[in-house]
Design an enzyme around this catalytic site. Structure first.
Site, PDB file in Angstrom:
ATOM      1  N   ASP A 204      -3.086 -10.846  -4.354  1.00 25.10           N
ATOM      2  CA  ASP A 204      -2.173  -9.898  -4.049  1.00 25.10           C
ATOM      3  C   ASP A 204      -0.633 -10.147  -4.598  1.00 25.10           C
ATOM      4  O   ASP A 204      -0.501 -11.317  -5.124  1.00 25.10           O
ATOM      5  CB  ASP A 204      -2.041  -9.807  -2.560  1.00 25.10           C
ATOM      6  CG  ASP A 204      -1.371  -8.483  -1.911  1.00 25.10           C
ATOM      7  OD1 ASP A 204      -2.242  -7.436  -1.575  1.00 25.10           O
ATOM      8  OD2 ASP A 204      -0.058  -8.316  -2.107  1.00 25.10           O
TER       9      ASP A 204
ATOM     10  N   GLY B  78      -3.589  -6.000   1.775  1.00 26.65           N
ATOM     11  CA  GLY B  78      -3.551  -4.651   2.555  1.00 26.65           C
ATOM     12  C   GLY B  78      -4.435  -4.348   3.671  1.00 26.65           C
ATOM     13  O   GLY B  78      -5.401  -5.166   4.034  1.00 26.65           O
ATOM     14  N   GLN B  79      -4.500  -3.105   4.076  1.00 27.67           N
ATOM     15  CA  GLN B  79      -5.316  -2.773   5.182  1.00 27.67           C
ATOM     16  C   GLN B  79      -6.612  -2.809   4.948  1.00 27.67           C
ATOM     17  O   GLN B  79      -7.637  -3.255   5.528  1.00 27.67           O
ATOM     18  CB  GLN B  79      -5.234  -1.343   5.629  1.00 27.67           C
ATOM     19  CG  GLN B  79      -5.516  -0.857   7.011  1.00 27.67           C
ATOM     20  CD  GLN B  79      -5.788   0.409   7.108  1.00 27.67           C
ATOM     21  OE1 GLN B  79      -5.333   1.346   6.370  1.00 27.67           O
ATOM     22  NE2 GLN B  79      -5.950   0.958   8.371  1.00 27.67           N
TER      23      GLN B  79
ATOM     24  N   LYS C 281      -4.117  10.118  -7.599  1.00 31.37           N
ATOM     25  CA  LYS C 281      -5.671   9.963  -7.254  1.00 31.37           C
ATOM     26  C   LYS C 281      -6.505  10.807  -7.953  1.00 31.37           C
ATOM     27  O   LYS C 281      -7.826  10.396  -8.725  1.00 31.37           O
ATOM     28  CB  LYS C 281      -5.676   9.896  -5.843  1.00 31.37           C
ATOM     29  CG  LYS C 281      -5.383   8.881  -4.963  1.00 31.37           C
ATOM     30  CD  LYS C 281      -5.951   7.427  -5.484  1.00 31.37           C
ATOM     31  CE  LYS C 281      -5.481   6.305  -4.683  1.00 31.37           C
ATOM     32  NZ  LYS C 281      -5.979   4.940  -5.100  1.00 31.37           N
TER      33      LYS C 281
ATOM     34  N   TYR D  29       0.943  10.792  -4.520  1.00 23.69           N
ATOM     35  CA  TYR D  29      -0.185  10.065  -4.448  1.00 23.69           C
ATOM     36  C   TYR D  29      -1.558  10.935  -4.843  1.00 23.69           C
ATOM     37  O   TYR D  29      -2.269  10.193  -5.580  1.00 23.69           O
ATOM     38  CB  TYR D  29      -0.244   9.617  -2.900  1.00 23.69           C
ATOM     39  CG  TYR D  29      -1.184   8.670  -2.415  1.00 23.69           C
ATOM     40  CD1 TYR D  29      -1.927   7.568  -2.779  1.00 23.69           C
ATOM     41  CD2 TYR D  29      -2.213   9.360  -1.412  1.00 23.69           C
ATOM     42  CE1 TYR D  29      -2.764   6.998  -2.327  1.00 23.69           C
ATOM     43  CE2 TYR D  29      -3.483   8.719  -1.202  1.00 23.69           C
ATOM     44  CZ  TYR D  29      -3.560   7.364  -1.573  1.00 23.69           C
ATOM     45  OH  TYR D  29      -4.646   6.624  -0.961  1.00 23.69           O
TER      46      TYR D  29
ATOM     47  N   ASN E   7       0.118  -9.654  -9.794  1.00 18.88           N
ATOM     48  CA  ASN E   7       0.781  -8.477  -9.859  1.00 18.88           C
ATOM     49  C   ASN E   7      -0.134  -7.659 -10.756  1.00 18.88           C
ATOM     50  O   ASN E   7      -0.336  -7.847 -11.985  1.00 18.88           O
ATOM     51  CB  ASN E   7       1.972  -8.555 -10.278  1.00 18.88           C
ATOM     52  CG  ASN E   7       2.811  -7.300 -10.771  1.00 18.88           C
ATOM     53  OD1 ASN E   7       2.243  -6.257 -10.484  1.00 18.88           O
ATOM     54  ND2 ASN E   7       4.198  -7.330 -11.001  1.00 18.88           N
ATOM     55  N   ILE E   8      -0.799  -6.550 -10.340  1.00 17.53           N
ATOM     56  CA  ILE E   8      -1.788  -5.750 -11.116  1.00 17.53           C
ATOM     57  C   ILE E   8      -1.061  -5.066 -12.497  1.00 17.53           C
ATOM     58  O   ILE E   8      -1.534  -4.868 -13.341  1.00 17.53           O
ATOM     59  CB  ILE E   8      -2.239  -4.698 -10.176  1.00 17.53           C
ATOM     60  CG1 ILE E   8      -3.271  -3.726 -11.149  1.00 17.53           C
ATOM     61  CG2 ILE E   8      -1.539  -3.771  -9.570  1.00 17.53           C
ATOM     62  CD1 ILE E   8      -4.624  -4.506 -11.588  1.00 17.53           C
TER      63      ILE E   8
ATOM     64  N   GLY F  18      -4.961  -6.507  -4.435  1.00 18.98           N
ATOM     65  CA  GLY F  18      -4.455  -5.793  -3.204  1.00 18.98           C
ATOM     66  C   GLY F  18      -5.197  -6.175  -2.138  1.00 18.98           C
ATOM     67  O   GLY F  18      -5.358  -5.559  -0.892  1.00 18.98           O
TER      68      GLY F  18
HETATM   69  N1  SER Z   1      -4.589   7.257   4.509  1.00 15.30           N
HETATM   70  C1  SER Z   1      -4.180   7.638   3.160  1.00 15.30           C
HETATM   71  C2  SER Z   1      -2.627   8.272   3.499  1.00 15.30           C
HETATM   72  O1  SER Z   1      -2.485   8.557   4.342  1.00 15.30           O
HETATM   73  C3  SER Z   1      -4.904   8.962   2.534  1.00 15.30           C
HETATM   74  O2  SER Z   1      -5.728   8.178   1.614  1.00 15.30           O
HETATM   75  O3  SER Z   1      -1.963   8.077   2.581  1.00 15.30           O
END
Ligand code: SER
Length: 316
Positions: free
Chosen positions: A34, A11-12, A146, A142, A52-53, A8
């Protein structure tokens, strides 16, 4: 020899983590990967591989073939995107984790970093100075992924001795690459709009406070946690990490110090409900105690750097 694989990497967090790890351990020790075929601009001088994970075989082949020792698994769908595609979010966020944990269990990886999030908390969690251990009833896909992932990490550590470490990241603020699909992304977006148009329409209500952190702090925290001696790591679910807490109104006021005519209005959307389910601020005493965590950036310092460094060309 240390061989680090970042999954990844486009990503940010990934982009900046690759550069920081290369600086610390040398380019020859770092592989950036990535799902994107094309190597991102910021990583053009890195050792980049498409991966690809969810391709279990491909991941296993790369890890074994390159004698990878440390994996940073950052590939995930964030909160807002996950609500739009729950089944895929679950698959990506969970199966990706299993692919790595199982390779570690079988002795092919020594150390794993997996990011958790403030999204593990929910509306019944104490909102202010949210403790490390507290009620957790996440309401987003999400957050559910997590929270489940945190428990799987702890399980693999307890039962299989896997050295997996994790941080519950707050909203992350950075300028090297854009965030994608998060609820806290307004706090990045705002800088691009401030610089380009001197105004911003915010999708979060003016008085909703959320925990945030400047990326440099988050990257340092991640590497410090991964490099801390194993016996210091007391939490194998995921560490709370505090940083800076502010509302959109407070952020706008900090921007106005530099751009007095900056204008902001508010049009909260579905992401407001997500934001309201999360803590306002985080108690991270445990991280401070166990691996001596301390942040460097406050609101004003972060705003000053962001306004200077953000390049609107990246977004517009
Ligand atoms: N920054 C993330 C989000 O807003 C939170 O882990 O989804």
């Amino acid at each position: 020899m240390k061989k680090i694989l970042i999954i990844g990497a486009a990503g940010q967090i990934g982009t900046e983590l690759v550069l920081a790890l290369e600086k610390k351990f040398g380019k020859e020790s770092v592989i950036a990967s990535d799902v994107k075929e094309e190597c991102p601009k910021a990583l053009q001088n890195s050792n980049y591989k498409q991966l690809n994970i969810l391709d279990k075989e491909g991941v296993s082949k790369l890890v074994k073939g390159e004698n990878v020792t440390d994996v940073y698994l950052l590939a995930a769908l964030l909160s807002a995107t996950a609500e739009k595609n729950p089944a895929f979010a679950w698959e990506l966020n969970m199966d990706g984790l299993f692919n790595i944990l199982n390779l570690a269990k079988d002795g092919f990886i020594k150390k794993v970093f997996w990011p958790s999030s403030i999204a593990v908390f929910g509306p019944t969690t104490p909102k202010v100075n949210t403790p490390q251990r507290t009620i957790m009833e996440p309401t987003t896909i999400y957050g559910i992924s997590k929270q489940a992932g945190e428990q799987w990490c702890a399980y693999y550590n307890r039962v299989h001795g896997v050295d997996v470490r994790s941080i519950r990241y707050p909203g992350l603020i950075s300028y090297t690459s854009l965030p994608g699909g998060g609820t806290t992304d307004y706090a990045v977006d705002i800088f691009y709009h401030a610089k380009e148009y001197n105004k911003y329409t915010c999708f979060i209500d003016e008085n909703t406070a959320l925990p945030m952190m400047y990326m440099e702090d988050a990257i340092r925290a991640t590497i410090e946690l991964m490099e801390a001696p194993e016996e210091q790591i007391k939490i194998r679910t995921s560490y709370n990490l505090g940083g800076i807490s502010f509302t959109p109104k407070q952020l706008a006021a900090a921007i106005k110090i530099h751009q007095p005519n900056f204008g902001i209005d508010y049009a909260p959307d579905y992401r407001q409900t997500i934001a309201e389910s999360w803590p306002e601020s985080i108690d991270d005493q445990q991280a401070r105690k166990d691996w001596k965590w301390k942040e460097c950036y406050d609101l004003n310092k972060m705003v000053e750097v962001m306004l200077k460094k953000v390049d609107p060309k990246l977004l517009f």
